[in-house]
Design a protein around this motif. Sequence first.
Motif, PDB file in Angstrom:
ATOM      1  N   MET A 160       0.468  -0.448  -6.346  1.00  0.00           N
ATOM      2  CA  MET A 160      -0.681   0.246  -5.760  1.00  0.00           C
ATOM      3  C   MET A 160      -1.497   0.966  -6.833  1.00  0.00           C
ATOM      4  O   MET A 160      -2.716   1.057  -6.730  1.00  0.00           O
ATOM      5  CB  MET A 160      -0.206   1.249  -4.703  1.00  0.00           C
ATOM      6  N   ASP A 161      -0.815   1.473  -7.877  1.00  0.00           N
ATOM      7  CA  ASP A 161      -1.528   2.140  -8.966  1.00  0.00           C
ATOM      8  C   ASP A 161      -2.486   1.179  -9.666  1.00  0.00           C
ATOM      9  O   ASP A 161      -3.521   1.581 -10.192  1.00  0.00           O
ATOM     10  CB  ASP A 161      -0.539   2.683 -10.007  1.00  0.00           C
ATOM     11  N   THR A 183       5.425  -3.361  -2.761  1.00  0.00           N
ATOM     12  CA  THR A 183       4.526  -4.293  -2.068  1.00  0.00           C
ATOM     13  C   THR A 183       3.761  -5.051  -3.132  1.00  0.00           C
ATOM     14  O   THR A 183       3.104  -4.441  -3.984  1.00  0.00           O
ATOM     15  CB  THR A 183       3.536  -3.552  -1.150  1.00  0.00           C
ATOM     16  N   ASP A 184       3.865  -6.353  -3.130  1.00  0.00           N
ATOM     17  CA  ASP A 184       3.134  -7.169  -4.097  1.00  0.00           C
ATOM     18  C   ASP A 184       1.675  -7.261  -3.663  1.00  0.00           C
ATOM     19  O   ASP A 184       1.374  -7.511  -2.492  1.00  0.00           O
ATOM     20  CB  ASP A 184       3.728  -8.574  -4.175  1.00  0.00           C
ATOM     21  N   VAL A 193      -4.553  -8.817  -0.414  1.00  0.00           N
ATOM     22  CA  VAL A 193      -3.464  -8.941   0.548  1.00  0.00           C
ATOM     23  C   VAL A 193      -2.200  -8.371  -0.072  1.00  0.00           C
ATOM     24  O   VAL A 193      -2.047  -8.340  -1.304  1.00  0.00           O
ATOM     25  CB  VAL A 193      -3.231 -10.401   1.003  1.00  0.00           C
ATOM     26  N   GLY A 194      -1.305  -7.911   0.776  1.00  0.00           N
ATOM     27  CA  GLY A 194      -0.044  -7.353   0.317  1.00  0.00           C
ATOM     28  C   GLY A 194       1.123  -8.130   0.888  1.00  0.00           C
ATOM     29  O   GLY A 194       1.136  -8.461   2.077  1.00  0.00           O
ATOM     30  N   ALA A 195       2.100  -8.455   0.035  1.00  0.00           N
ATOM     31  CA  ALA A 195       3.325  -9.129   0.459  1.00  0.00           C
ATOM     32  C   ALA A 195       4.471  -8.127   0.326  1.00  0.00           C
ATOM     33  O   ALA A 195       4.755  -7.653  -0.779  1.00  0.00           O
ATOM     34  CB  ALA A 195       3.591 -10.365  -0.394  1.00  0.00           C
TER      35      ALA A 195
END
Length: 281
Positions: A160-161, A183-184, A193-195
Amino acid sequence: MAEGNRPKEDEENGWADKAWTALSAVRNRKPLIQCITNFVSMDLMANTLLAAGASPAMLHSLQEIPDFTPQAHALLINVGTLSDAWLPAMKSAAEFATRSGRPWVLDPVAAGGTGFRLKACLELVELRPTVIRGNGSEIIALSKASLGANQGVDSIHESMDAMEYAKALAQASGAIVAVSGATDIVTDGQQVVGAGNGVAMMQQITATGCSVTALIAAFVAVDPSHALEATALALSVFGVAGEVGVEMAKGPASLRMHLIDSLYGLDEAALLSRVNITSMS
């Protein structure tokens, strides 16, 4: 079910369906993935590709690249054990892949660790990778194109950073940029998008990051026109394999084994119930 919950559930189910379709495509088409990678990761990377149904080729000789690289369905370049001797082969392979219309994926391991490494990574980025996958520190270093504190190849920045740096790098390079973390994050510079799959213990196994980058190459190989989706799906599928594997593992060593077995045995039901990909833009 409340009416307001349906769009989110529909989105999640859609990603899960796509994950099964993508994994099935890799298994059916068995794409040939050329891997120019570091000594530490070769074994786990090759076995990850085999478990997913792809065909790995751990080939890095400069003399073989003109004949071999155009035949591969995708190329992976990982700079983990970078040297003067290997860099020309990496550049040559990237050029041949691009010239042949093949996707290629860059893993800029410890990009900010030394001036030589950062310069090499920036030169590779100029050769237009399809996807760049790194941890937060690596993506920030590449995006800022400046030296920064780095603890080996471990990340001191969460995904996230690095989100805004990832978006900026994607816009500047034309690549899909993926940032590994709890979270990727995957972005093309606009869409994000986040995985959210995976388990913390995977970080205690060397070369899991390298191996998921190879899996990204395999997924992009079978769907090159949807590289962002393919990248997110590969990250999620690998994470699901970790979630299934950790249920049988006693520690990192046994998780390594069960990770490969779980990836090999993933079925539609597992993906439909576990895939966790959401839009973040």
